[in-house]
Design a protein around this motif. Structure first.
Motif, PDB file in Angstrom:
ATOM      1  N   ASN A   1       3.683   5.701   9.582  1.00 35.93           N
ATOM      2  CA  ASN A   1       2.965   6.833  10.183  1.00 35.93           C
ATOM      3  C   ASN A   1       3.079   8.095   9.332  1.00 35.93           C
ATOM      4  N   GLU A   2       4.230   8.275   8.681  1.00 40.87           N
ATOM      5  CA  GLU A   2       4.394   9.442   7.810  1.00 40.87           C
ATOM      6  C   GLU A   2       3.481   9.349   6.590  1.00 40.87           C
ATOM      7  N   VAL A   3       3.429   8.162   6.000  1.00 37.86           N
ATOM      8  CA  VAL A   3       2.571   7.959   4.823  1.00 37.86           C
ATOM      9  C   VAL A   3       1.103   8.102   5.211  1.00 37.86           C
ATOM     10  N   MET A   4       0.744   7.556   6.373  1.00 39.18           N
ATOM     11  CA  MET A   4      -0.650   7.614   6.802  1.00 39.18           C
ATOM     12  C   MET A   4      -1.083   9.047   7.068  1.00 39.18           C
ATOM     13  N   LYS A   5      -0.200   9.858   7.635  1.00 42.32           N
ATOM     14  CA  LYS A   5      -0.548  11.257   7.865  1.00 42.32           C
ATOM     15  C   LYS A   5      -0.777  11.999   6.560  1.00 42.32           C
ATOM     16  N   LYS A   6       0.032  11.689   5.542  1.00 40.59           N
ATOM     17  CA  LYS A   6      -0.185  12.296   4.224  1.00 40.59           C
ATOM     18  C   LYS A   6      -1.515  11.844   3.635  1.00 40.59           C
ATOM     19  N   ALA A   7      -1.821  10.549   3.794  1.00 43.52           N
ATOM     20  CA  ALA A   7      -3.102  10.034   3.300  1.00 43.52           C
ATOM     21  C   ALA A   7      -4.266  10.693   4.024  1.00 43.52           C
ATOM     22  N   ASN A   8      -4.113  10.919   5.333  1.00 43.62           N
ATOM     23  CA  ASN A   8      -5.151  11.611   6.095  1.00 43.62           C
ATOM     24  C   ASN A   8      -5.398  13.016   5.545  1.00 43.62           C
ATOM     25  N   ILE A   9      -4.307  13.728   5.251  1.00 42.09           N
ATOM     26  CA  ILE A   9      -4.440  15.088   4.732  1.00 42.09           C
ATOM     27  C   ILE A   9      -5.140  15.086   3.377  1.00 42.09           C
ATOM     28  N   VAL A  10      -4.707  14.182   2.481  1.00 48.51           N
ATOM     29  CA  VAL A  10      -5.318  14.086   1.141  1.00 48.51           C
ATOM     30  C   VAL A  10      -6.801  13.766   1.257  1.00 48.51           C
ATOM     31  N   ALA A  11      -7.122  12.758   2.076  1.00 44.12           N
ATOM     32  CA  ALA A  11      -8.505  12.295   2.178  1.00 44.12           C
ATOM     33  C   ALA A  11      -9.402  13.333   2.856  1.00 44.12           C
ATOM     34  N   VAL A  12      -8.951  13.908   3.973  1.00 40.70           N
ATOM     35  CA  VAL A  12      -9.781  14.882   4.701  1.00 40.70           C
ATOM     36  C   VAL A  12      -9.956  16.157   3.881  1.00 40.70           C
ATOM     37  N   ALA A  13      -8.903  16.606   3.198  1.00 41.19           N
ATOM     38  CA  ALA A  13      -9.023  17.796   2.349  1.00 41.19           C
ATOM     39  C   ALA A  13     -10.004  17.549   1.211  1.00 41.19           C
ATOM     40  N   THR A  14      -9.928  16.363   0.613  1.00 41.44           N
ATOM     41  CA  THR A  14     -10.836  16.023  -0.493  1.00 41.44           C
ATOM     42  C   THR A  14     -12.281  15.954  -0.015  1.00 41.44           C
ATOM     43  N   THR A  15     -12.495  15.248   1.107  1.00 40.51           N
ATOM     44  CA  THR A  15     -13.867  15.110   1.605  1.00 40.51           C
ATOM     45  C   THR A  15     -14.432  16.448   2.074  1.00 40.51           C
ATOM     46  N   THR A  16     -13.608  17.272   2.698  1.00 40.46           N
ATOM     47  CA  THR A  16     -14.088  18.577   3.154  1.00 40.46           C
ATOM     48  C   THR A  16     -14.520  19.444   1.971  1.00 40.46           C
ATOM     49  N   THR A  17     -13.754  19.401   0.891  1.00 37.45           N
ATOM     50  CA  THR A  17     -14.129  20.153  -0.315  1.00 37.45           C
ATOM     51  C   THR A  17     -15.488  19.706  -0.833  1.00 37.45           C
TER      52      THR A  17
ATOM     53  N   GLY B   1       0.808  -1.216   0.000  1.00 29.73           N
ATOM     54  CA  GLY B   1       0.000   0.000   0.000  1.00 29.73           C
ATOM     55  C   GLY B   1       0.841   1.266   0.000  1.00 29.73           C
ATOM     56  N   ASN B   2       0.258   2.349  -0.495  1.00 26.94           N
ATOM     57  CA  ASN B   2       0.930   3.646  -0.519  1.00 26.94           C
ATOM     58  C   ASN B   2      -0.071   4.739  -0.167  1.00 26.94           C
ATOM     59  N   VAL B   3       0.360   5.985  -0.268  1.00 31.18           N
ATOM     60  CA  VAL B   3      -0.487   7.098   0.145  1.00 31.18           C
ATOM     61  C   VAL B   3      -1.784   7.147  -0.656  1.00 31.18           C
ATOM     62  N   TRP B   4      -1.730   6.733  -1.918  1.00 38.71           N
ATOM     63  CA  TRP B   4      -2.928   6.828  -2.763  1.00 38.71           C
ATOM     64  C   TRP B   4      -3.920   5.710  -2.471  1.00 38.71           C
ATOM     65  N   THR B   5      -3.433   4.491  -2.240  1.00 39.91           N
ATOM     66  CA  THR B   5      -4.368   3.413  -1.897  1.00 39.91           C
ATOM     67  C   THR B   5      -4.986   3.668  -0.534  1.00 39.91           C
ATOM     68  N   ALA B   6      -4.183   4.176   0.413  1.00 39.46           N
ATOM     69  CA  ALA B   6      -4.726   4.498   1.738  1.00 39.46           C
ATOM     70  C   ALA B   6      -5.765   5.610   1.639  1.00 39.46           C
ATOM     71  N   SER B   7      -5.490   6.621   0.811  1.00 39.36           N
ATOM     72  CA  SER B   7      -6.457   7.709   0.618  1.00 39.36           C
ATOM     73  C   SER B   7      -7.758   7.180   0.030  1.00 39.36           C
ATOM     74  N   ALA B   8      -7.645   6.248  -0.924  1.00 38.73           N
ATOM     75  CA  ALA B   8      -8.846   5.666  -1.536  1.00 38.73           C
ATOM     76  C   ALA B   8      -9.663   4.904  -0.504  1.00 38.73           C
ATOM     77  N   HIS B   9      -8.984   4.129   0.368  1.00 37.22           N
ATOM     78  CA  HIS B   9      -9.695   3.413   1.431  1.00 37.22           C
ATOM     79  C   HIS B   9     -10.432   4.392   2.342  1.00 37.22           C
ATOM     80  N   ILE B  10      -9.764   5.476   2.731  1.00 42.06           N
ATOM     81  CA  ILE B  10     -10.366   6.453   3.645  1.00 42.06           C
ATOM     82  C   ILE B  10     -11.565   7.123   2.987  1.00 42.06           C
ATOM     83  N   ILE B  11     -11.388   7.565   1.744  1.00 41.50           N
ATOM     84  CA  ILE B  11     -12.481   8.240   1.042  1.00 41.50           C
ATOM     85  C   ILE B  11     -13.669   7.309   0.889  1.00 41.50           C
ATOM     86  N   THR B  12     -13.391   6.034   0.594  1.00 44.23           N
ATOM     87  CA  THR B  12     -14.474   5.046   0.483  1.00 44.23           C
ATOM     88  C   THR B  12     -15.225   4.922   1.800  1.00 44.23           C
TER      89      THR B  12
END
Length: 484
Positions: free
Chosen positions: A275-291, A39-50
């Motif tokens: 933890n570094e990758v997950m924090k980036k995924a959190n930022i991507v996902a939360v910013a996307t969902t908030t928008t 997994g990477n930042v993009w797959t984690a972001s996709a899981h979160i957004i889902t």
């Protein structure tokens, strides 16, 4: 001598071959002996957004109508910030700071850092919320399918036609599909399904935003106010208060994904640090969902004003453009099919880990049967008999509950209310305090307790509002007899 030399050469070749196989096998494993994570930042972001952008995003226009422009926008931004802040605490707890040992689940982190009592409370909150969500998703899918049928019926037979359809066949269909998808063995193999589900969530959200924007531009927008729905004819001060409580709850719970955050983090590659990758995924996902939340909430409110419906798409009726509303509902169905798996995998894994620990030598429990050509039973296509029986039974039971209690969405709102505060706020904050050895009564400690207290009040208020909804649902309760 020649025979001996040839034998030695054969043994050397076999030894080299075994060495290569061991190196290859090691290369396929992580430091904990499990299959290498990819997994990477993009797959984690996709899981979160889902997990986060559910069909509840379409109710944000209604929430904005209850709160008004000032409180509505402020609440969205505040809870997005709280979620991003506390999720970073959880991400830092994935590995032990001393030994580097992984914590595979949320409950493990709580048990290893906060003790047994908090461990039990975490299990009740996490798995109660996850199981409840699966029942709610089944109901929501059937609602969207019926909406498509009604839309087509009105289009063909006229707007005055009597179009009524049962939810039950669609709940059963959802259950059958999920039985097959539930045989996906673990979270690591859900990446593609999560990507498709995330795209679908963008699809129906974009359609709702587009239709609302078109309505505003055409000059047909509703009346809006800074404070939302006004007290007067048809709405008392008490009604206004209860609606505001439910609106706060809807917005807060729309950001909740901590119940699956650790399981998502466990899919990430070891380098760079998880933890570094997950924090980036959190930022991507939360910013996307908030928008998307701001777009759906603000444009939905602007389009329908204080009369905004609980579902943005139904505000346009079942009429024209019927095909576009149908497409949005189809996207909701496809998204929730994937979200069902994201929420069910932690439940499946928890039960299967207990059973494997109890009967480690049972072929029924542990043996994998490969499907297709080759002897690789550990490949992408394999069947385990216990997994087949247990997961199928679980999906059947969840489908049965959905058919028996179609007002379960109000029950789910209650579960979300009591599960949101401990999972998203309390446990992450306590974990951070323990991990950082923070002293009590410092400014940092007081700030964290303020966040804790505010979110607790919101959760209690939302729980009270959902109890009122459950009470109304019980008055109309007729098991298995749901038509619309």
């Amino acid at each position: 001598m020649r025979f001996v030399d040839e034998s030695m050469q054969v043994e050397a070749c076999e030894s080299a071959s075994l060495g290569i196989q061991k190196v290859a096998a090691t290369a396929e494993l992580d430091d904990d002996g499990k299959q290498r994570r990819t997994g990477n930042v993009w797959t984690a972001s996709a899981h979160i957004i889902t997990a986060v952008i559910g069909s509840g995003v379409l109710s944000l226009g209604w929430a904005m109508a209850q709160l008004g422009w000032i409180a509505g926008v402020t609440t969205l931004l505040v809870f997005s910030g709280i979620t991003l802040y506390t999720s970073s605490f959880l991400a830092d707890c994935y590995r032990s700071p001393v030994t580097g040992k992984r914590n595979y689940t949320y409950k493990e982190i709580v048990k290893n850092n906060l003790g047994g009592t908090m461990y039990v409370a975490c299990i009740v909150a996490q798995y109660g919320l996850l199981c409840g969500a699966l029942v709610g998703y089944t109901i929501t899918v059937s609602t969207s399918m019926v909406a498509i049928k009604k839309s087509n019926c009105f289009h063909k037979r006229g707007h005055e036609a009597s179009c009524s359809f049962s939810y039950n066949p669609y709940m059963i269909g959802m259950g059958i599909l999920e039985i097959f998808l539930s045989q996906i063995s673990n979270f690591h193999k859900l990446s593609m399904l999560s990507v498709v589900a995330a795209v679908m969530s963008f699809g129906y959200s974009s359609i709702g935003v587009g239709l609302a924007l078109a309505r505003v531009i055409s000059g047909k927008g509703g009346k809006t106010t800074l404070t939302g729905v006004e007290i007067g004819i048809g709405i008392s001060a008490a009604d206004k208060t209860w609606r505001m409580f439910r609106a706060f709850g809807d917005i807060a719970f729309a950001y909740a994904y901590s119940q699956v955050l650790v399981e998502i983090q466990d899919t990430l590659k070891a380098s760079p640090p998880e933890n570094e990758v997950m924090k980036k995924a959190n930022i991507v996902a939360v910013a996307t969902t908030t928008t998307f939340y701001l777009l759906c909430g603000c444009l939905g409110y602007a389009a329908f004003g204080n009369n905004a419906a609980g579902n943005l798409l139904t505000g346009f009726g079942f009429y024209e453009p019927f095909w576009l509303v149908d497409l949005a509902n189809a996207c909701i169905v496809l998204h929730l099919v994937g979200a069902y798996q994201v929420y069910s995998q932690p439940v499946f894994s928890a039960v299967e880990s207990l059973v494997v620990g109890r009967w480690p030598n049972s072929d029924f429990v542990t043996k994998e049967y490969g499907i297709g050509s080759g002897n690789n039973s550990q490949g992408k296509c394999s069947i385990n008999l216990f997994r087949l029986a247990w997961r199928s039974s679980f999906v059947v039971f969840a489908t049965f509950l959905a058919m028996m209690m179609p007002f379960f969405n109000d029950v789910l709102a209650f579960l979300g209310a009591i599960g949101y505060w401990p999972l998203v706020v309390y446990f992450p904050i306590q974990l951070h305090i323990v991990k950082s050895k923070m002293r009590t009564r410092t400014w940092s400690w007081l700030g964290l307790q303020l966040i804790n207290s505010v979110c607790l009040v919101v959760a209690v208020a939302a729980a009270c509002g959902s109890i009122q909804g459950i009470n109304d649902g019980l008055k109309k309760f007729k098991p298995f007899e749901v038509k619309e």
